[in-house]
Structures are given as structure tokens and as C-alpha cells.
Design a protein around this motif. Structure first.
Motif, PDB file in Angstrom:
ATOM      1  N   THR A 100     -16.441 -34.559  41.947  1.00  0.00           N
ATOM      2  CA  THR A 100     -16.445 -33.271  42.652  1.00  0.00           C
ATOM      3  C   THR A 100     -15.112 -33.025  43.352  1.00  0.00           C
ATOM      4  O   THR A 100     -14.665 -31.880  43.481  1.00  0.00           O
ATOM      5  CB  THR A 100     -17.588 -33.193  43.683  1.00  0.00           C
ATOM      6  N   ALA A 101     -14.452 -34.094  43.787  1.00  0.00           N
ATOM      7  CA  ALA A 101     -13.143 -33.952  44.428  1.00  0.00           C
ATOM      8  C   ALA A 101     -12.068 -33.559  43.427  1.00  0.00           C
ATOM      9  O   ALA A 101     -11.157 -32.782  43.744  1.00  0.00           O
ATOM     10  CB  ALA A 101     -12.758 -35.260  45.119  1.00  0.00           C
ATOM     11  N   ALA A 102     -12.162 -34.097  42.208  1.00  0.00           N
ATOM     12  CA  ALA A 102     -11.104 -33.898  41.220  1.00  0.00           C
ATOM     13  C   ALA A 102     -11.346 -32.723  40.286  1.00  0.00           C
ATOM     14  O   ALA A 102     -10.470 -32.372  39.497  1.00  0.00           O
ATOM     15  CB  ALA A 102     -10.931 -35.184  40.392  1.00  0.00           C
ATOM     16  N   SER A 103     -12.514 -32.096  40.350  1.00  0.00           N
ATOM     17  CA  SER A 103     -12.850 -31.000  39.441  1.00  0.00           C
ATOM     18  C   SER A 103     -12.697 -29.657  40.132  1.00  0.00           C
ATOM     19  O   SER A 103     -12.819 -29.554  41.350  1.00  0.00           O
ATOM     20  CB  SER A 103     -14.289 -31.162  38.937  1.00  0.00           C
ATOM     21  N   ASN A 104     -12.458 -28.633  39.328  1.00  0.00           N
ATOM     22  CA  ASN A 104     -12.290 -27.290  39.870  1.00  0.00           C
ATOM     23  C   ASN A 104     -13.037 -26.260  39.035  1.00  0.00           C
ATOM     24  O   ASN A 104     -13.290 -26.476  37.842  1.00  0.00           O
ATOM     25  CB  ASN A 104     -10.811 -26.914  39.944  1.00  0.00           C
ATOM     26  N   ASN A 105     -13.371 -25.148  39.642  1.00  0.00           N
ATOM     27  CA  ASN A 105     -14.097 -24.069  38.992  1.00  0.00           C
ATOM     28  C   ASN A 105     -13.100 -23.184  38.237  1.00  0.00           C
ATOM     29  O   ASN A 105     -12.705 -22.126  38.718  1.00  0.00           O
ATOM     30  CB  ASN A 105     -14.870 -23.264  40.045  1.00  0.00           C
ATOM     31  N   PHE A 106     -12.694 -23.641  37.049  1.00  0.00           N
ATOM     32  CA  PHE A 106     -11.666 -22.909  36.325  1.00  0.00           C
ATOM     33  C   PHE A 106     -12.156 -21.546  35.859  1.00  0.00           C
ATOM     34  O   PHE A 106     -11.360 -20.608  35.705  1.00  0.00           O
ATOM     35  CB  PHE A 106     -11.137 -23.736  35.148  1.00  0.00           C
ATOM     36  N   GLU A 107     -13.480 -21.411  35.621  1.00  0.00           N
ATOM     37  CA  GLU A 107     -14.001 -20.096  35.219  1.00  0.00           C
ATOM     38  C   GLU A 107     -13.702 -19.058  36.292  1.00  0.00           C
ATOM     39  O   GLU A 107     -13.266 -17.934  36.006  1.00  0.00           O
ATOM     40  CB  GLU A 107     -15.517 -20.136  34.993  1.00  0.00           C
ATOM     41  N   LEU A 108     -13.951 -19.427  37.557  1.00  0.00           N
ATOM     42  CA  LEU A 108     -13.710 -18.518  38.669  1.00  0.00           C
ATOM     43  C   LEU A 108     -12.222 -18.249  38.852  1.00  0.00           C
ATOM     44  O   LEU A 108     -11.803 -17.095  39.046  1.00  0.00           O
ATOM     45  CB  LEU A 108     -14.300 -19.100  39.955  1.00  0.00           C
ATOM     46  N   ALA A 109     -11.408 -19.293  38.811  1.00  0.00           N
ATOM     47  CA  ALA A 109      -9.965 -19.129  39.001  1.00  0.00           C
ATOM     48  C   ALA A 109      -9.362 -18.209  37.939  1.00  0.00           C
ATOM     49  O   ALA A 109      -8.542 -17.331  38.247  1.00  0.00           O
ATOM     50  CB  ALA A 109      -9.275 -20.492  38.976  1.00  0.00           C
ATOM     51  N   ILE A 110      -9.767 -18.401  36.692  1.00  0.00           N
ATOM     52  CA  ILE A 110      -9.258 -17.563  35.603  1.00  0.00           C
ATOM     53  C   ILE A 110      -9.728 -16.122  35.770  1.00  0.00           C
ATOM     54  O   ILE A 110      -8.958 -15.172  35.593  1.00  0.00           O
ATOM     55  CB  ILE A 110      -9.703 -18.120  34.233  1.00  0.00           C
ATOM     56  N   ALA A 111     -11.007 -15.952  36.115  1.00  0.00           N
ATOM     57  CA  ALA A 111     -11.566 -14.609  36.273  1.00  0.00           C
ATOM     58  C   ALA A 111     -10.857 -13.845  37.389  1.00  0.00           C
ATOM     59  O   ALA A 111     -10.507 -12.668  37.236  1.00  0.00           O
ATOM     60  CB  ALA A 111     -13.065 -14.695  36.552  1.00  0.00           C
ATOM     61  N   VAL A 112     -10.629 -14.508  38.536  1.00  0.00           N
ATOM     62  CA  VAL A 112      -9.963 -13.850  39.665  1.00  0.00           C
ATOM     63  C   VAL A 112      -8.499 -13.563  39.332  1.00  0.00           C
ATOM     64  O   VAL A 112      -7.990 -12.466  39.616  1.00  0.00           O
ATOM     65  CB  VAL A 112     -10.063 -14.713  40.939  1.00  0.00           C
ATOM     66  N   ALA A 113      -7.809 -14.525  38.719  1.00  0.00           N
ATOM     67  CA  ALA A 113      -6.402 -14.320  38.361  1.00  0.00           C
ATOM     68  C   ALA A 113      -6.248 -13.155  37.393  1.00  0.00           C
ATOM     69  O   ALA A 113      -5.343 -12.317  37.537  1.00  0.00           O
ATOM     70  CB  ALA A 113      -5.824 -15.595  37.750  1.00  0.00           C
TER      71      ALA A 113
END
Length: 351
Positions: free
Chosen positions: A292-305
């Protein structure tokens, strides 16, 4: 035979050679993306919450079998213990205070002359994982109930914190490009990528186990569990096919952005792993916190960007590189954690 043992047998050669299969699908995705004209446009022709339909379907199915395995009927007992709340507090500090600060420091250290790409990195660093972490944790044999709870807590916090936190880190601390956060993409991401599979899994478990617990535990779960890994392979192909052409064409710039991402994932994973091992945290809990520390919500980051800066922006490109680095690296960390378990954790228990 245990439920977990049956699942492993069902996976067969897929689980035994999962590293090979992941890298094969990565390579296949890049080749498809580079040599098949228009594949990126075709994959992205239909979208849900700024994420392509194929990606959305793959992510939802990847999470569903794992969430079906969570024993929701005992979660209230877990929440009544002091250890549970210590785990939640530790996770919150690591995910919402330390992780974004680490990404900020790495962004300035490696990309001082590329503010747009630095902004994209910060969108990744402030988006806490709600999808992939479930499958990494499962592969490493972590505590699935605790992982599901932390994912749920991070999802709820994202609704409140992601907008202001990403704005502060991108515009104020990172001196990046200006932005106006619309909170609806954040809400959409949580509702779709956690809400749908979670609701489906809860209903499935409550209904089927009420009808026949033995059928659910001995037939349904052993059948459906391996499909989460197949869904992961599908998601990997879609990710790399969508970006295959850009990976090859923009390789020099991508390498620069890849460096802070590799450092970020590595620092977060091994720091948390060391702290947990040092303080005698059980292996299953250590697995949850490390991933959980090393993972990120890339779906959200890509969608917002994509929503804020545009799909062809450098910010969106930097956010898109996130999963291209995270997938192979976190898969490697699964192997590392299993090795640590066999060499250190198991010996500690025997001693």
C-alpha cells in the motif's frame, strides 16, 4: 486442503511462471502499440471516467475475485482490536504524509528543469492505490481483509484530500503548472474502481454463502480466484499497447521520468518493509503495508491529468508512465517479499 492451496493449484503454470507471463504481456503490449496503427485511438474510443472501457473492465474484474475472498462477516471483530487501529494509523501516516513528500523531493532532485513532468509525478504521488495493491498483496500472501480495509479507507480519504493535496503539491510545493481541480473525476474513480467491485463482491459473498457455504468456499472461490491474475495480464496488455508507440518514440524523456518513479517505489517499499521487520510486525501485515505504501492509484492520476491538462499534455504523459514502471517493479517486489519471508520471517518463527 486449504482454500488458499486450492487457488494456487488452480493457477497452475500461470502462478508458477507469473513473472514470465507479465513480462511477455508487457512486451506484447509495446509491440502492438508500436506496430498496429491506431490501436491507442481504438482502445480509448470509449471511456468511463476518462479511463478506456477495456482498462475499466480489466480493473473491475481484477479486483472482484479478491474482494469476494474478504470475510466481511468478521471485519467488526478486527475493528475492535488495538492492533487494527495501529495498522490504520501507520498506513495513514505513510500514505498521506510521507509518500507525497518523498515524491516531491525526488521530483525536484531529478526533474528540476521539467515542471510539467514534475506536476504529473505529483499527481501520481498524491493518489493512493485502490486497485493493483490488492493483487500484489494476494500474490505475496498478505492479509486480504486488512488490505481491503486500508484500500477502502484510502478511497474515502481520496474524496476529501486528493483535490486540495494535489493542488498544494503541484502548484505550491512543486512550482508546477497551474491547475483547477474538479472533484468529480476523483469521486467517479472511487465509485467505479472500488464501489462497483466491492458492492458486487459483498452481495456475491452474502448471497452465495447463505445458500451454500461449502459451494462458495470449495467450488466458487477456487474457480473465480485465478481469473484476477488473468485480468491483470489483460490490463497490462491494454496499458502497454496504449502507450507502446510513445514509449519507443519518446524514450529519452521517458527515461528521465522513469528514474524518480523507480526511486520512489523502491524507497517506499523497502523502507516500510524494514520498519515492519524491525518492529516484529507479522508477515501478512508487513505485506499489506509494504504494497500500500509503494502503490498508487494510476487510474485516478491519469484521469485527473487528462481532464485538467489534456490527454496529450506532458503532465498526462508523466502520469501515464506511472503504471509502466509500477507493474514490473511491484511484481519484482512480490518476489522479494516471498524471498524475505522464506529466508527471514520463517526462520524467525522457528527460532
Amino acid at each position: 486442503m486449504s482454500h488458499e492451496g486450492e487457488n494456487k493449484e488452480k493457477l497452475g503454470f500461470l502462478s508458477k511462471y507469473m513473472t514470465v507471463w507479465v513480462f511477455v504481456t508487457m512486451l506484447a503490449g509495446v509491440l502492438i502499440g508500436y506496430y498496429v496503427p491506431g490501436v491507442k485511438d481504438k482502445l480509448g474510443s470509449s471511456k468511463i471516467a476518462n479511463v478506456s472501457v477495456p482498462m475499466t473492465v480489466g480493473l473491475l474484474w481484477m479486483m472482484y475475485p479478491i474482494l469476494c475472498n474478504v470475510r466481511y462477516e468478521i471485519l467488526h471483530k478486527m475493528a475492535s482490536t488495538r492492533t487494527f487501529w495501529k495498522n490504520i494509523a501507520f498506513s495513514l501516516v505513510v500514505n498521506w504524509i510521507i509518500a507525497p513528500a518523498i515524491m516531491l523531493a525526488l521530483g525536484w532532485a531529478t526533474l528540476p528543469d521539467l515542471p510539467e513532468y514534475r506536476s504529473g509525478l505529483m499527481l501520481v504521488g498524491t493518489a493512493r492505490c485502490i486497485a493493483m495493491v490488492l493483487i500484489w498483496n494476494r500474490m505475496a500472501g498478505g492479509d486480504e481483509e486488512l488490505c481491503a480495509i486500508i484500500v477502502a479507507v484510502n478511497s474515502l480519504l481520496q474524496l476529501v484530500l486528493y483535490g486540495p493535496l494535489s493542488y498544494v503539491y503541484v502548484v505550491v510545493f512543486s512550482k508546477g503548472t497551474s491547475m483547477g481541480i474538479n472533484m468529480w473525476p476523483v469521486v467517479q474513480s472511487v465509485l467505479i474502481f472500488l464501489g462497483i467491485p466491492l458492492a458486487a463482491a459483498v452481495l456475491t459473498r452474502l448471497i452465495l454463502r447463505r445458500i451454500s457455504p461449502s459451494f462458495y468456499d470449495e467450488k466458487f472461490m477456487p474457480f473465480i480466484s485465478p481469473t484476477s491474475f488473468l485480468a491483470l495480464l489483460f490490463v497490462i496488455i491494454v496499458i502497454f499497447a496504449s502507450q507502446g508507440h510513445d514509449i519507443v518514440v519518446n524514450i529519452k524523456t521517458l527515461i528521465r521520468v522513469i528514474v524518480p518513479l523507480i526511486l520512489y517505489f523502491t524507497i517506499m517499499f523497502f523502507t516500510v518493509l524494514y520498519v515492519c521487520y524491525y518492529y516484529y510486525v507479522p508477515y501478512k501485515t508487513t505485506s499489506v503495508h509494504s504494497f500500500t505504501a509503494a502503490s498508487n492509484n494510476f487510474e485516478l492520476a491519469i484521469a485527473v491529468a487528462a481532464g485538467v491538462y489534456g490527454e496529450t499534455s506532458n503532465e498526462a504523459m508523466a502520469a501515464t508512465i506511472g503504471p509502466l514502471v509500477e507493474v514490473p517493479l511491484l511484481l519484482l517486489f512480490v518476489r522479494v517479499l516471498l524471498y524475505v519471508k522464506s529466508r527471514w520471517y520463517d526462520n524467525r518463527i522457528k527460532a
